[in-house]
Design a protein around this motif. Structure first.
Motif, short mmCIF file in Angstrom:
data_model
loop_
_atom_site.label_atom_id
_atom_site.label_comp_id
_atom_site.label_asym_id
_atom_site.label_seq_id
_atom_site.Cartn_x
_atom_site.Cartn_y
_atom_site.Cartn_z
N GLY A 141 24.67 42.28 33.48
CA GLY A 141 24.23 43.48 34.18
C GLY A 141 25.41 44.12 34.89
O GLY A 141 26.11 43.46 35.67
N CYS A 142 25.65 45.39 34.63
CA CYS A 142 26.74 46.13 35.26
C CYS A 142 26.19 47.45 35.80
O CYS A 142 25.23 48.01 35.27
CB CYS A 142 27.86 46.41 34.27
SG CYS A 142 28.58 44.93 33.53
N ALA A 143 26.81 47.93 36.85
CA ALA A 143 26.40 49.20 37.45
C ALA A 143 27.64 49.93 37.95
O ALA A 143 28.63 49.31 38.33
CB ALA A 143 25.42 48.97 38.60
N ALA A 144 27.56 51.25 37.92
CA ALA A 144 28.67 52.09 38.38
C ALA A 144 28.09 53.34 39.03
O ALA A 144 26.88 53.61 38.94
CB ALA A 144 29.60 52.47 37.22
N SER A 145 28.95 54.09 39.68
CA SER A 145 28.51 55.32 40.36
C SER A 145 29.27 56.51 39.79
O SER A 145 30.43 56.41 39.40
CB SER A 145 28.74 55.22 41.87
OG SER A 145 30.13 55.12 42.14
N LEU A 146 28.58 57.63 39.78
CA LEU A 146 29.16 58.88 39.29
C LEU A 146 29.53 59.73 40.50
O LEU A 146 28.75 60.57 40.96
CB LEU A 146 28.17 59.60 38.39
CG LEU A 146 28.72 60.75 37.55
CD1 LEU A 146 29.61 60.21 36.44
CD2 LEU A 146 27.59 61.58 36.95
N VAL A 147 30.71 59.49 41.06
CA VAL A 147 31.21 60.30 42.17
C VAL A 147 31.66 61.64 41.58
O VAL A 147 32.49 61.68 40.67
CB VAL A 147 32.36 59.59 42.89
CG1 VAL A 147 32.83 60.44 44.08
CG2 VAL A 147 31.94 58.19 43.35
N HIS A 148 31.13 62.75 42.09
CA HIS A 148 31.37 64.04 41.45
C HIS A 148 31.50 65.14 42.51
O HIS A 148 31.26 64.91 43.70
CB HIS A 148 30.21 64.38 40.51
CG HIS A 148 28.90 64.47 41.23
ND1 HIS A 148 28.22 63.37 41.71
CD2 HIS A 148 28.14 65.55 41.58
CE1 HIS A 148 27.10 63.75 42.29
NE2 HIS A 148 27.03 65.06 42.24
N PRO A 196 21.86 58.89 36.13
CA PRO A 196 22.31 59.82 35.10
C PRO A 196 22.31 59.22 33.69
O PRO A 196 22.24 59.96 32.71
CB PRO A 196 23.73 60.18 35.53
CG PRO A 196 23.79 59.84 36.99
CD PRO A 196 22.89 58.66 37.15
N ALA A 197 22.41 57.89 33.58
CA ALA A 197 22.44 57.28 32.25
C ALA A 197 22.21 55.79 32.35
O ALA A 197 22.57 55.15 33.35
CB ALA A 197 23.78 57.55 31.55
N VAL A 198 21.59 55.24 31.30
CA VAL A 198 21.43 53.79 31.12
C VAL A 198 21.90 53.46 29.70
O VAL A 198 21.46 54.10 28.74
CB VAL A 198 19.97 53.34 31.32
CG1 VAL A 198 19.83 51.85 31.05
CG2 VAL A 198 19.50 53.68 32.72
N ASP A 199 22.77 52.48 29.60
CA ASP A 199 23.37 52.17 28.30
C ASP A 199 23.17 50.69 27.98
O ASP A 199 23.36 49.82 28.84
CB ASP A 199 24.88 52.50 28.32
CG ASP A 199 25.53 52.26 26.97
OD1 ASP A 199 24.85 52.42 25.94
OD2 ASP A 199 26.72 51.92 26.95
N ALA A 240 24.04 50.44 34.02
CA ALA A 240 23.31 51.49 34.74
C ALA A 240 24.29 52.35 35.51
O ALA A 240 25.07 51.84 36.32
CB ALA A 240 22.28 50.87 35.70
N LEU A 241 24.25 53.63 35.23
CA LEU A 241 25.13 54.58 35.92
C LEU A 241 24.30 55.37 36.92
O LEU A 241 23.40 56.12 36.53
CB LEU A 241 25.80 55.52 34.92
CG LEU A 241 26.73 56.59 35.51
CD1 LEU A 241 27.87 55.95 36.29
CD2 LEU A 241 27.28 57.50 34.41
#
Length: 244
Positions: free
Chosen positions: A100-107, A160-163, A176-177
């Motif tokens: 399981g991995c997760a990241a953030s979309l800093v924009h 925003p997205a799940v891969d 999970a983004l």
């Protein structure tokens, strides 16, 4: 001979006769009721005429619960799968393992996205990482984003997205983004960890030649969500309609 002349006596006699008539009807009904026909191929018993019994004896049911037996799943008379039964510990040990991995979309408003440059190689990454034991993916994104950038995530999780894909080591992986904070690239204060030595903010099209193709597809899909689209479920960073 004593006469029955009072209204109460007449009522008693009428009630007694009515009870006798009912008993005779019940007795006659039980006597003349035909027996159920024998069960044959030409004359099956009516549905519901026999009490449903468990086809497995008690000893077989105990064996079935302990593990050696095999359960068959059926749907409309068709055999679907065969499920072996194991003790709980062995069943858990046989369960599929995934990362399981997760990241953030800093924009920012111009749809530019923040990536971090690794200090151990020439690669650009989203703020994020693998989840710890007992940690859900949202908490992973919150923790990793703060550890790697010093930025706080929004209070409400948005995806925003799940891969779904396979890690380079061959282990299945879900990614999970989450939507990260909206920042101003000119004034934001980023506190990098020792894992990274630089950060940049570019659009998905600008990042495409600098990152692997899979990561470029995730950034493009996430940009579509920032523009008002829906969260896609991806497989190997591609839409299901585009992935064989």
């Amino acid at each position: 001979m004593e006469r029955w002349s009072t209204p109460r006596d007449v009522l008693h006699i009428w009630s007694f006769c009515a009870i006798l008539d009912n008993l005779q009807c019940v007795k006659h009904h039980r006597r003349v009721k035909p027996p159920l026909p024998a069960k044959t191929d030409d004359h099956p018993r009516p549905a519901g005429s026999l009490k449903r019994l468990n086809p497995r004896p008690r000893a077989a049911r105990r064996q079935y619960a302990d593990g050696p037996a095999v359960r068959e799943s059926r749907c409309e008379g068709k055999q679907l799968t065969r499920h072996p039964r194991f003790p709980r510990a062995e069943w858990l040990a046989r369960r599929a393992r995934i990362l399981g991995c997760a990241a953030s979309l800093v924009h920012e408003d111009e749809r530019r996205i923040m990536l971090l440059h690794t200090s151990w190689g020439d690669a650009w990454q989203l703020p994020g990482g693998g989840h710890d034991d007992g940690e859900d993916l949202w908490r992973t994104a919150v923790r990793e984003t703060f550890e790697e950038t010093g930025l706080a995530m929004p209070e409400v999780p948005e995806l925003p997205a799940v891969d779904w894909g396979v890690h380079p080591e061959g282990v299945p992986e879900v990614f999970a983004l989450f939507k990260g904070p909206l920042v101003d690239a000119g004034s934001v204060e980023v506190r990098l960890s020792d894992e990274h030595d630089a950060w940049r903010m570019l659009t998905a099209d600008e990042w495409a030649p600098l990152v692997p193709p899979r990561q470029a597809r995730v950034l493009a899909a996430a940009t579509g969500v920032l523009l008002g689209g829906r969260c896609p479920y991806l497989r190997e960073a591609g839409h299901l309609a585009d992935v064989p």
